[in-house]
Design a protein around this motif. Sequence first.
Motif, PDB file in Angstrom:
ATOM      1  N   ASP A 285       0.834  -1.217   0.000  1.00 41.89           N
ATOM      2  CA  ASP A 285       0.000   0.000   0.000  1.00 41.89           C
ATOM      3  C   ASP A 285       0.859   1.254   0.000  1.00 41.89           C
ATOM      4  OD1 ASP A 285      -2.285  -1.419  -0.099  1.00 41.89           O
ATOM      5  OD2 ASP A 285      -2.661  -1.368   2.073  1.00 41.89           O
ATOM      6  N   THR A 286       1.911   1.220   0.825  1.00 45.17           N
ATOM      7  CA  THR A 286       2.800   2.382   0.896  1.00 45.17           C
ATOM      8  C   THR A 286       3.443   2.643  -0.458  1.00 45.17           C
ATOM      9  OG1 THR A 286       3.258   1.876   3.196  1.00 45.17           O
ATOM     10  CG2 THR A 286       4.813   3.336   2.090  1.00 45.17           C
ATOM     11  N   VAL A 287       3.885   1.548  -1.106  1.00 45.32           N
ATOM     12  CA  VAL A 287       4.541   1.715  -2.404  1.00 45.32           C
ATOM     13  C   VAL A 287       3.562   2.299  -3.421  1.00 45.32           C
ATOM     14  CG1 VAL A 287       5.562   0.476  -4.338  1.00 45.32           C
ATOM     15  CG2 VAL A 287       6.269  -0.051  -2.020  1.00 45.32           C
ATOM     16  N   ALA A 288       2.332   1.774  -3.417  1.00 39.15           N
ATOM     17  CA  ALA A 288       1.344   2.275  -4.365  1.00 39.15           C
ATOM     18  C   ALA A 288       1.120   3.764  -4.126  1.00 39.15           C
ATOM     19  CB  ALA A 288       0.042   1.499  -4.211  1.00 39.15           C
ATOM     20  N   LEU A 289       1.064   4.164  -2.857  1.00 39.27           N
ATOM     21  CA  LEU A 289       0.840   5.572  -2.552  1.00 39.27           C
ATOM     22  C   LEU A 289       2.029   6.417  -3.015  1.00 39.27           C
ATOM     23  CD1 LEU A 289      -0.978   7.660  -1.159  1.00 39.27           C
ATOM     24  CD2 LEU A 289       0.508   7.416   0.829  1.00 39.27           C
ATOM     25  N   LEU A 290       3.250   5.918  -2.715  1.00 44.80           N
ATOM     26  CA  LEU A 290       4.430   6.682  -3.120  1.00 44.80           C
ATOM     27  C   LEU A 290       4.479   6.828  -4.632  1.00 44.80           C
ATOM     28  CD1 LEU A 290       7.105   5.215  -0.677  1.00 44.80           C
ATOM     29  CD2 LEU A 290       6.143   7.510  -0.650  1.00 44.80           C
ATOM     30  N   LYS A 291       4.070   5.777  -5.342  1.00 38.19           N
ATOM     31  CA  LYS A 291       4.040   5.864  -6.806  1.00 38.19           C
ATOM     32  C   LYS A 291       3.014   6.907  -7.236  1.00 38.19           C
ATOM     33  CE  LYS A 291       5.670   1.620  -8.808  1.00 38.19           C
ATOM     34  NZ  LYS A 291       5.303   0.489  -9.649  1.00 38.19           N
ATOM     35  N   THR A 292       1.856   6.877  -6.578  1.00 35.14           N
ATOM     36  CA  THR A 292       0.812   7.829  -6.911  1.00 35.14           C
ATOM     37  C   THR A 292       1.313   9.254  -6.685  1.00 35.14           C
ATOM     38  OG1 THR A 292      -0.788   6.220  -6.208  1.00 35.14           O
ATOM     39  CG2 THR A 292      -1.571   8.471  -6.418  1.00 35.14           C
ATOM     40  N   LEU A 293       2.103   9.426  -5.616  1.00 37.56           N
ATOM     41  CA  LEU A 293       2.618  10.761  -5.318  1.00 37.56           C
ATOM     42  C   LEU A 293       3.805  11.111  -6.209  1.00 37.56           C
ATOM     43  CD1 LEU A 293       2.449  10.825  -1.425  1.00 37.56           C
ATOM     44  CD2 LEU A 293       0.827  11.759  -3.065  1.00 37.56           C
ATOM     45  N   GLY A 294       4.168  10.179  -7.097  1.00 36.28           N
ATOM     46  CA  GLY A 294       5.149  10.552  -8.106  1.00 36.28           C
ATOM     47  C   GLY A 294       6.526   9.955  -7.955  1.00 36.28           C
ATOM     48  N   LEU A 295       6.714   8.991  -7.045  1.00 37.68           N
ATOM     49  CA  LEU A 295       8.040   8.389  -6.913  1.00 37.68           C
ATOM     50  C   LEU A 295       8.220   7.341  -8.012  1.00 37.68           C
ATOM     51  CD1 LEU A 295      10.497   8.609  -5.107  1.00 37.68           C
ATOM     52  CD2 LEU A 295       9.636   6.715  -3.759  1.00 37.68           C
ATOM     53  N   ALA A 378       0.344   1.315  -9.238  1.00 36.37           N
ATOM     54  CA  ALA A 378      -0.125   2.497  -8.521  1.00 36.37           C
ATOM     55  C   ALA A 378      -1.630   2.434  -8.316  1.00 36.37           C
ATOM     56  CB  ALA A 378       0.254   3.747  -9.304  1.00 36.37           C
ATOM     57  N   MET A 379      -2.301   1.750  -9.226  1.00 41.90           N
ATOM     58  CA  MET A 379      -3.759   1.645  -9.184  1.00 41.90           C
ATOM     59  C   MET A 379      -4.237   1.035  -7.865  1.00 41.90           C
ATOM     60  SD  MET A 379      -6.273   2.393 -11.094  1.00 41.90           S
ATOM     61  CE  MET A 379      -8.027   2.052 -11.203  1.00 41.90           C
ATOM     62  N   ARG A 380      -3.295   0.371  -7.154  1.00 41.95           N
ATOM     63  CA  ARG A 380      -3.646  -0.260  -5.880  1.00 41.95           C
ATOM     64  C   ARG A 380      -4.215   0.739  -4.881  1.00 41.95           C
ATOM     65  NH1 ARG A 380      -2.434  -4.943  -3.035  1.00 41.95           N
ATOM     66  NH2 ARG A 380      -2.439  -4.474  -0.811  1.00 41.95           N
ATOM     67  N   VAL A 381      -3.865   2.037  -5.040  1.00 44.17           N
ATOM     68  CA  VAL A 381      -4.410   3.020  -4.095  1.00 44.17           C
ATOM     69  C   VAL A 381      -5.919   3.134  -4.245  1.00 44.17           C
ATOM     70  CG1 VAL A 381      -2.392   4.494  -3.767  1.00 44.17           C
ATOM     71  CG2 VAL A 381      -3.918   4.905  -5.696  1.00 44.17           C
ATOM     72  N   LEU A 382      -6.401   2.826  -5.439  1.00 50.24           N
ATOM     73  CA  LEU A 382      -7.839   2.953  -5.657  1.00 50.24           C
ATOM     74  C   LEU A 382      -8.565   1.645  -5.444  1.00 50.24           C
ATOM     75  CD1 LEU A 382      -7.974   5.195  -8.841  1.00 50.24           C
ATOM     76  CD2 LEU A 382      -8.385   5.838  -6.470  1.00 50.24           C
ATOM     77  N   ARG A 383      -7.892   0.542  -5.761  1.00 51.99           N
ATOM     78  CA  ARG A 383      -8.593  -0.731  -5.700  1.00 51.99           C
ATOM     79  C   ARG A 383      -7.593  -1.847  -5.468  1.00 51.99           C
ATOM     80  NH1 ARG A 383     -10.726  -1.254 -10.815  1.00 51.99           N
ATOM     81  NH2 ARG A 383     -12.625  -0.152 -10.278  1.00 51.99           N
ATOM     82  N   ALA A 384      -8.002  -2.813  -4.617  1.00 56.30           N
ATOM     83  CA  ALA A 384      -7.140  -3.969  -4.361  1.00 56.30           C
ATOM     84  C   ALA A 384      -6.815  -4.634  -5.685  1.00 56.30           C
ATOM     85  CB  ALA A 384      -7.836  -4.939  -3.434  1.00 56.30           C
ATOM     86  N   GLN A 385      -5.566  -4.992  -5.882  1.00 57.68           N
ATOM     87  CA  GLN A 385      -5.124  -5.642  -7.111  1.00 57.68           C
ATOM     88  C   GLN A 385      -4.888  -7.112  -6.813  1.00 57.68           C
ATOM     89  OE1 GLN A 385      -4.517  -3.766 -10.193  1.00 57.68           O
ATOM     90  NE2 GLN A 385      -5.886  -2.512  -8.971  1.00 57.68           N
ATOM     91  N   PRO A 386      -4.886  -7.925  -7.870  1.00 55.88           N
ATOM     92  CA  PRO A 386      -4.596  -9.338  -7.609  1.00 55.88           C
ATOM     93  C   PRO A 386      -3.235  -9.464  -6.921  1.00 55.88           C
ATOM     94  CG  PRO A 386      -4.894  -8.902  -9.969  1.00 55.88           C
ATOM     95  CD  PRO A 386      -5.122  -7.626  -9.256  1.00 55.88           C
ATOM     96  N   GLY A 387      -3.174 -10.288  -5.875  1.00 54.83           N
ATOM     97  CA  GLY A 387      -1.928 -10.432  -5.108  1.00 54.83           C
ATOM     98  C   GLY A 387      -0.935 -11.295  -5.861  1.00 54.83           C
ATOM     99  N   GLU A 388       0.193 -11.553  -5.246  1.00 54.91           N
ATOM    100  CA  GLU A 388       1.194 -12.401  -5.863  1.00 54.91           C
ATOM    101  C   GLU A 388       0.713 -13.841  -5.821  1.00 54.91           C
ATOM    102  OE1 GLU A 388       4.918 -11.993  -4.009  1.00 54.91           O
ATOM    103  OE2 GLU A 388       5.267  -9.991  -4.797  1.00 54.91           O
ATOM    104  N   THR A 389       0.962 -14.547  -6.893  1.00 53.74           N
ATOM    105  CA  THR A 389       0.554 -15.949  -6.886  1.00 53.74           C
ATOM    106  C   THR A 389       1.632 -16.804  -6.261  1.00 53.74           C
ATOM    107  OG1 THR A 389       1.570 -16.220  -9.036  1.00 53.74           O
ATOM    108  CG2 THR A 389      -0.779 -15.720  -9.010  1.00 53.74           C
ATOM    109  N   GLY A 390       2.812 -16.267  -6.118  1.00 48.48           N
ATOM    110  CA  GLY A 390       3.918 -17.050  -5.578  1.00 48.48           C
ATOM    111  C   GLY A 390       4.785 -17.589  -6.705  1.00 48.48           C
ATOM    112  N   ARG A 391       4.206 -17.627  -7.935  1.00 51.40           N
ATOM    113  CA  ARG A 391       4.962 -18.195  -9.047  1.00 51.40           C
ATOM    114  C   ARG A 391       6.144 -17.307  -9.425  1.00 51.40           C
ATOM    115  NH1 ARG A 391       0.305 -19.410 -12.438  1.00 51.40           N
ATOM    116  NH2 ARG A 391      -0.414 -21.166 -11.221  1.00 51.40           N
TER     117      ARG A 391
END
Lengths: 828, 242
Positions: A285-295, A378-391
């Motif tokens: 979540d933090t990463v998605a937010l930082l991306k949204t803020l332009g990092l 970055a879209m994760r800030v708006l909506r949960a995205q599919p998580g990692e499958t582990g693959r």
Amino acid sequence: MAAAKKLMSVTRDWRERDVRVVLVALVIAVATVATIALFASQLQRTLVSSASSFLAADRQLEAENGRPVPEAWMQQARELGLETGRMVEFSTMVFGEAGFQLVSVKAVSDEYPLRGDIEVQAGPSATRDLVSRGPVPGEVWVNPRLLRLLELNIGDTLEVGNLRLEISRLLVREPDGGFRLSSLAPRVMMHVDDVSRTGVIQEGSRVEYIYLFAGADDTLEGYYQWLAPQLEPSHEWEGVRDGETFSRSLERAERFLLLGGSLAVLLAAVAVAVASRQYALAQRDTVALLKTLGLSGRGIGMLYLRRLGLWGLAGTLGGLAIALPLFGLLVSLLSQVLERPVDYQLDPAALVPAILTALVSLFAFAYPPVRRLRQVPAMRVLRAQPGETGREAIPDILLAVFAVFGLVWLYAGELVLVVSLLGGLVLLLAVLALLGWGMIAVLRRVRGGGNAWRLALVGLYRHRRASMAQMAVFAMTLMLASTLVLVRSSLLDDWQAQLPENTPNHFLINIAPDAVQDVEAFWAERSAGLDTVYPMVRGRLTGLNGRPVKEAVSKDERINALNRELNLTWMDELPADNRIVSGQWFRPGQTDGVSVEAELAQRLGLELGDILTFTIGSETVSEPVTSIRTVEWDSMKPNFYMAFPPGGGLQNMPATWITSFYLEADQKLALNDFTRRFPTVSVLEVDHIIERIQQIVRQVTQAIEAILALILAAALVVMAAVISATLRDRQREGALLRTLGGQQALLARSTMLEFALLGFFAGTLGVVAAEAAVYALQAGMFQGTFRWHWQVILPIPLLSAGLLALFGRWQLRPVLSVSPMLLLRRLE
Amino acid sequence: MNQITNPGKTDTDPMLRVSNLTHRVNLETDTLTILQGVSLEIKRGESVAIVGRSGSGKTTLLGLLAGLDTPSEGTVELEGAVISQLSEDERAMLRARRVGFVFQSFQLLPALSALENVMLPLELAGMDSPEQRATELLQRVGLAERLAHTPRQLSGGEQQRVAIARAFASDPVVLFADEPTGNLDNRTGQAVSDLLMDLNREQGTTLVMVTHDEHLAARCARQLHIEAGSLTEPLLAQESAD
């Protein structure tokens, strides 16, 4: 503090649970590895110095030809900075008030002993003292038994040749109470400067000059390189590791410590991997937010890379802060066990594995999940995205596995170890996958219900992904810990088996053929049964397939056996602890052939059918090799490199007989009667040697147990870390269940059961994989025999079930003690 | 850089231009079309509400307009730059300089104080003295006394005010808001939307907002109605609250 800077600060990170777990895992990893490495290096030095004291030096040079070595040799050693000392050993008659006695004299220089101490008594009932130098000129120290034999007292004089020496102390134990068949009891120790005045040593006397050397390993090696080309066949260069009796114990102890260290590395890596994956998941979540803020992705990569660097630094410093005092504590424990001070030496090189462990743990295990954070949309800030499958983690896992096994290899230097552990883990994961598949198939059919068992089974199914992951980690942790426990027990068993109660502690040598029956009868009367009595013929191996043996074998091999007279024997039955590895033992009535000890055969490159030529006095004997056998050198029984059949090549050679037996301490006085009745038979007392070996085994055991405790503690932390990884989810679920009307007691019971089941499966898997690894290790590394360890196989699954049930109950604690509403809000 | 910010554009050019935007996601068995052939223009300084039922594609459209995601087909232009063709990092740079966000769930970093949360985008944009600007903004949203408080110590309304301060911190030309009052009670929601509209007007920012709140939607100059991934006839343009 600036916000971005604060985002990267370790103090801020410390407030996050997952980071705490990563840091704690790192600290433990570094602390364990550093402590083990420091302690192993200390123990190594202590063991070597203990073992060195068996030589009273680091190296010995023996001249068996009755002539001193050139003074230039000693001069060279001193110029290289080595400490030197010398001794002269010979047998002679000594005279006291009441008669005379054949004794074995050891005349020592001022420097003796370079390593270890001499144990002396001021009188027969005085306390034992340790002193670090031998008698001064004019004085003599004697074995207590000699005092009784000659009815002498402290302060009396003893005549050695032309010289009268004052008996100033009783000699209880000499550090190099050597295991030499040529030495004769009882012992007399005097100063080397007095030897010439005794007039005992004449041209042709049987005398041995022994030179002592101590110093740094590389200096010693350098000196040997210089010396080797000048050595004659009668010269023998001896180092600690050549001592057949101790080298195996020492080697195994070293290997065990390395194994322990390697397992600590693996455990740490597992803990770091688990915690950092959790951390990375929580950071999305933090990463998605930082991306949204332009990092940018690169900025995010740098941010977390810098963080890992800081963790590494913090973890290493924290680990060392724990390791150093712990090391101090272990050293003081060691010195208590040894009942003597141990030099506290901090070996900076021993810290390298710890720092490497931190780096590999971080960059092979923590970095990959953190690196993947760059890909969080970055879209994760708006909506949960599919998580990692582990693959996507599979290549990282493979890389990490190679990295960590590379580290273990580097660390322990044993391919067998790496392959055994890797094999054990692969087996474990394969069985786990099978079990997981089966478990899910079975559990799918369980429907919910009101009792704790059903709830527990449904819980296992519901959390199947987390359950399988946790089970994998628990099973791996248990496997690594059980491997260590198993290797430890078989190592200790082996050592104990090596020197059981009633191990022969005396040798009788030089028994004349016609005295054998009387000697046997003498000891039978005193209910001290002799082991097998063997004939012994001294001879040199001089030829191989018709060529001089030294030309026939590789020049690179330093084979002491070629430089000295060997004890040859004949026997009709193979000794119980010998084992034929090739060829056949002598058939009844067979008179040709010779059986060769396996290690010597290998070093000489001998094969069945090779013709060996022995020079015995002025005679020569040639026989084909008909069998190759292993010998238990540590058994404290007469052992022989070469055995002939009765009536074979040694038929008409002059032989004396040799045997060993166990004598209780309170029966030692019987030796006086024996030596009076059989004055020509030499008695070799090795009870002190056995005592020393047992002391070393005890000290190594203590160290092993201390390290084992450390590693088990690390294993517990790994398990706690793994369980707390799903803490939040489980607490939320528990709070929800309570909100929906689940009763506290039911919830507690079913959670404990769920974890107990998890623990039981993981324990079973872990212990089976551990047995597989131990099997491979025993075969490849410790040369022990494999046994199933039921005493470990049965309790470990139960223990791990109990332990996990308690962990489960513990993590449910807030769920049960706080109102569900408060809890749900707190978990928001 | 010029391509991204396009300073040469005049005020009459649209802030956002969307052409034939289609977005699909691949599921395990089939493909789901979330947006289908959406085209629209939003003028500089305009305030637009995107309204529609849950699952109609509002949030996806907002994400695409803001460059948080890229469409399957069609283009999105922000100040004349085709952001749907920029790389992820170029879009991040664009967001850092030109775009502000307000989210339904506030999205404050829990470990940072109110002040630090507002400073964060300023630091990312490389501003020299972010603290002063952040303090001014927090004073403006009425949180002068709460600078050092962490999100956990603030109420929902206060957290959203911090988020609004953060959104305006880097002087964005366009502000995207996703249900900014969705997690707040009526009264707090009212206060927060007042603040949002006021600041928007003061800064002359273009506002694009997804909302279920009819009152809030009504305060925007224009409402775009979206249904099953397509824009239906826009409702009659209303005068905005000002």
